[in-house]
Design a protein around this motif. Structure first.
Motif, short mmCIF file in Angstrom:
data_model
loop_
_atom_site.label_atom_id
_atom_site.label_comp_id
_atom_site.label_asym_id
_atom_site.label_seq_id
_atom_site.Cartn_x
_atom_site.Cartn_y
_atom_site.Cartn_z
N ALA A 209 -5.17 -15.89 1.59
CA ALA A 209 -6.10 -15.50 2.65
C ALA A 209 -6.07 -14.01 2.88
CB ALA A 209 -5.76 -16.23 3.94
N GLY A 210 -4.94 -13.38 2.55
CA GLY A 210 -4.81 -11.94 2.74
C GLY A 210 -3.84 -11.37 1.72
N VAL A 211 -4.03 -10.09 1.40
CA VAL A 211 -3.16 -9.39 0.45
C VAL A 211 -2.57 -8.17 1.16
CG1 VAL A 211 -3.06 -8.05 -1.68
CG2 VAL A 211 -4.37 -10.18 -1.61
N LEU A 212 -1.24 -8.07 1.13
CA LEU A 212 -0.55 -6.89 1.66
C LEU A 212 -0.60 -5.77 0.62
CD1 LEU A 212 2.64 -8.66 3.06
CD2 LEU A 212 0.69 -7.85 4.40
N VAL A 213 -0.92 -4.58 1.09
CA VAL A 213 -1.03 -3.42 0.19
C VAL A 213 0.12 -2.45 0.47
CG1 VAL A 213 -2.48 -1.55 -0.65
CG2 VAL A 213 -3.53 -3.65 0.26
N GLY A 214 0.90 -2.16 -0.54
CA GLY A 214 1.97 -1.19 -0.37
C GLY A 214 3.08 -1.44 -1.36
N PHE A 215 3.90 -0.43 -1.57
CA PHE A 215 5.06 -0.56 -2.44
C PHE A 215 6.07 0.50 -2.04
CE2 PHE A 215 7.96 -0.24 -5.84
CZ PHE A 215 7.89 -1.42 -6.57
N GLY A 216 7.00 0.11 -1.19
CA GLY A 216 8.08 1.03 -0.83
C GLY A 216 7.62 2.31 -0.17
N GLY A 217 6.58 2.20 0.70
CA GLY A 217 6.06 3.41 1.30
C GLY A 217 6.49 3.67 2.72
N GLY A 218 7.41 2.85 3.25
CA GLY A 218 7.80 3.00 4.64
C GLY A 218 8.93 3.99 4.83
N ALA A 219 9.19 4.31 6.10
CA ALA A 219 10.19 5.33 6.42
C ALA A 219 11.60 4.89 6.04
CB ALA A 219 10.13 5.63 7.93
N ALA A 220 11.85 3.57 6.01
CA ALA A 220 13.20 3.08 5.77
C ALA A 220 13.46 2.75 4.30
CB ALA A 220 13.47 1.83 6.62
N ILE A 259 -4.56 -5.96 3.95
CA ILE A 259 -3.65 -5.57 5.03
C ILE A 259 -2.73 -4.47 4.54
CG2 ILE A 259 -1.88 -6.37 6.64
CD1 ILE A 259 -3.08 -9.24 6.19
N ALA A 260 -2.92 -3.26 5.06
CA ALA A 260 -2.08 -2.13 4.66
C ALA A 260 -0.67 -2.33 5.20
CB ALA A 260 -2.67 -0.82 5.19
N ASP A 261 0.33 -2.09 4.35
CA ASP A 261 1.71 -2.37 4.70
C ASP A 261 2.60 -1.26 4.14
OD1 ASP A 261 4.17 -3.45 5.33
OD2 ASP A 261 4.10 -5.02 3.79
N GLY A 262 2.80 -0.20 4.93
CA GLY A 262 3.63 0.91 4.48
C GLY A 262 2.95 2.24 4.71
N GLY A 263 3.74 3.27 4.98
CA GLY A 263 3.19 4.60 5.17
C GLY A 263 2.40 4.78 6.45
N LEU A 264 2.64 3.91 7.44
CA LEU A 264 1.85 3.92 8.68
C LEU A 264 2.72 4.43 9.83
CD1 LEU A 264 0.33 0.44 7.97
CD2 LEU A 264 -1.01 2.56 8.04
N GLY A 265 3.01 5.72 9.80
CA GLY A 265 3.95 6.28 10.76
C GLY A 265 3.37 6.64 12.10
N ASN A 266 2.04 6.73 12.20
CA ASN A 266 1.41 7.11 13.47
C ASN A 266 0.00 6.54 13.54
OD1 ASN A 266 -0.38 9.01 12.03
ND2 ASN A 266 1.46 10.26 11.79
N ALA A 275 -10.12 3.04 7.52
CA ALA A 275 -11.20 3.80 6.92
C ALA A 275 -11.22 3.62 5.39
CB ALA A 275 -11.07 5.28 7.25
N MET A 276 -10.06 3.44 4.79
CA MET A 276 -9.97 3.23 3.34
C MET A 276 -10.38 1.82 2.93
SD MET A 276 -9.07 6.01 1.85
CE MET A 276 -9.91 6.95 3.11
N GLY A 277 -10.51 0.91 3.92
CA GLY A 277 -10.96 -0.44 3.61
C GLY A 277 -10.07 -1.56 4.09
N ALA A 278 -8.96 -1.25 4.77
CA ALA A 278 -8.09 -2.30 5.28
C ALA A 278 -8.75 -3.05 6.43
CB ALA A 278 -6.75 -1.72 5.73
#
Length: 371
Positions: A209-220, A259-266, A275-278
């Motif tokens: 139903a949904g796809v998470l987008v990201g690969f190791g892009g978070g602060a931790a 669903i964007a998942d990562g790199g979302l610090g603010n 805006a990119m399509g999430a």
């Protein structure tokens, strides 16, 4: 456009959220006239926000609070809440660990086995509150515990890993057959991460139903320094949104949420992800800053205590505000860490768009931020 790195290798230019910016249009709106609602399957949410299934972010209590505020709390089923009856002393210990002992001690703490009875109990606690229940497992644990999760009464099931493919190959274990698994479930499944057009398209074809987008892009996470792998999020989200568009045509109208998942610090990163399509965003660092967050200002994920190769660390993100203020304000700091939904609403109003789907069409420019 491809660039030549050397005679044997070419690469394309890709962009992070800091490399792009949203451009105002000829029309503006009142923020009160803008809708930030998001729907997936039969569930509608006031804001397009999911909490990351990380121990520093989401407990049963914060999942309930987040759900009552209009988001979707996703409880991680491989964390302290499903390994210990009372994880509070362990959370306190992790918060107080010296830097040179943090990784090794966290590996010891998370060595305790996951208990099916605690999975049932934690899901029941959230269900009793009346909010939608979402829970996450890694692909490696899904086959072992999915029936326990379904029997406990989950509404949405999340399969979340650093990267998840529809074609995992293994010589030693039977890989999870995502297509068959999702087909046989009676609940919507969100799966990821994916960072490319092709990987996302294959996941969409499994029935997710949904796809998470990201690969190791978070602060931790330290995936880039540990594995040399990184996916700048602006390009990754736009590529996966392209896969959604093409799959919509291919499938005769089946819409899969990005669903964007990562790199979302603010809040600015959240705006640019949509805006990119999430369609929605999964928030880790931004929610770890709430005063109710279990990490108490510290933030870490599953990768931080991996037995063989830790690819994350415990990081200090601070405490910005109570959860309701973090989401809806008022903000008393100008750094995009508080009033996340208000910032999204105002950006949509400033550029003239009335809802999330419309805002995905906003004009953007490449304008690297050096601040």
């Amino acid at each position: 456009m491809d660039f030549e790195i050397g005679r044997a290798k070419r690469a394309r230019r890709v962009y992070a959220f800091d490399d792009v910016a949203v451009v105002p249009s000829r029309r503006t709106r009142d923020p009160e006239d803008v809708s930030t609602t998001w729907s997936i399957d039969a569930f509608q949410f006031q804001v397009p926000f999911l909490s990351a299934p990380m121990d520093s972010v989401t407990s049963p209590a914060t999942a309930i609070a987040f759900g009552r505020l209009g988001g979707l709390g996703v409880l991680g089923l491989e964390g302290l809440w499903t390994r210990y009856e009372d994880p509070a002393p362990l959370l306190e210990e992790i918060r107080d660990l010296p830097e040179d002992r943090a990784t090794a001690r966290m590996q010891e703490i998370y060595r305790a086995p996951i208990r099916a009875d605690l999975i049932t109990a934690r899901i029941a606690e959230i269900r009793a509150s009346g909010v939608p229940v979402a829970a996450a497992l890694s692909p490696q644990r899904t086959q072992e515990f999915f029936q326990t999760v379904l029997d406990a009464g989950v509404d949405l099931f999340v399969i979340r890993g650093t990267t998840v493919s529809a074609e995992h190959v293994s010589k030693s274990t039977e890989p999870l057959d995502l297509r068959r698994f999702i087909y046989e479930l009676d609940v919507p499944v969100i799966v990821g991460g994916a960072a490319t057009y092709t990987a996302a398209l294959h996941l969409m074809r499994t029935g997710a139903a949904g796809v998470l987008v990201g690969f190791g892009g978070g602060a931790a996470t330290t995936t880039r320094t540990s594995l040399g792998i990184h996916a700048p999020m602006a390009t990754a989200v736009a590529d996966v949104a392209g896969a959604r568009r093409d799959y919509l045509d291919e499938s005769g109208g089946r819409y899969v949420h990005v669903i964007a998942d990562g790199g979302l610090g603010n809040s600015g990163d959240i705006v640019k992800a949509i805006a990119m399509g999430a369609d929605a965003v999964m928030l880790g660092t931004t929610l770890a800053r709430s005063t109710e967050a279990p990490g108490g200002g510290w933030h870490w994920g599953l990768e931080a205590h991996h037995e063989q190769l830790p690819r994350g660390r415990r990081v200090w993100v601070g405490q910005a505000a109570p959860l309701d203020e973090l989401l809806f304000g008022p903000a008393h700091r100008p750094d995009g860490t508080v009033n996340l939904a208000g910032a999204l609403r105002r950006s949509m109003a400033t550029t003239g768009y009335s809802d999330i789907k419309e805002f995905q069409r906003v004009e953007v420019v490449v304008a690297p931020y050096e601040g």
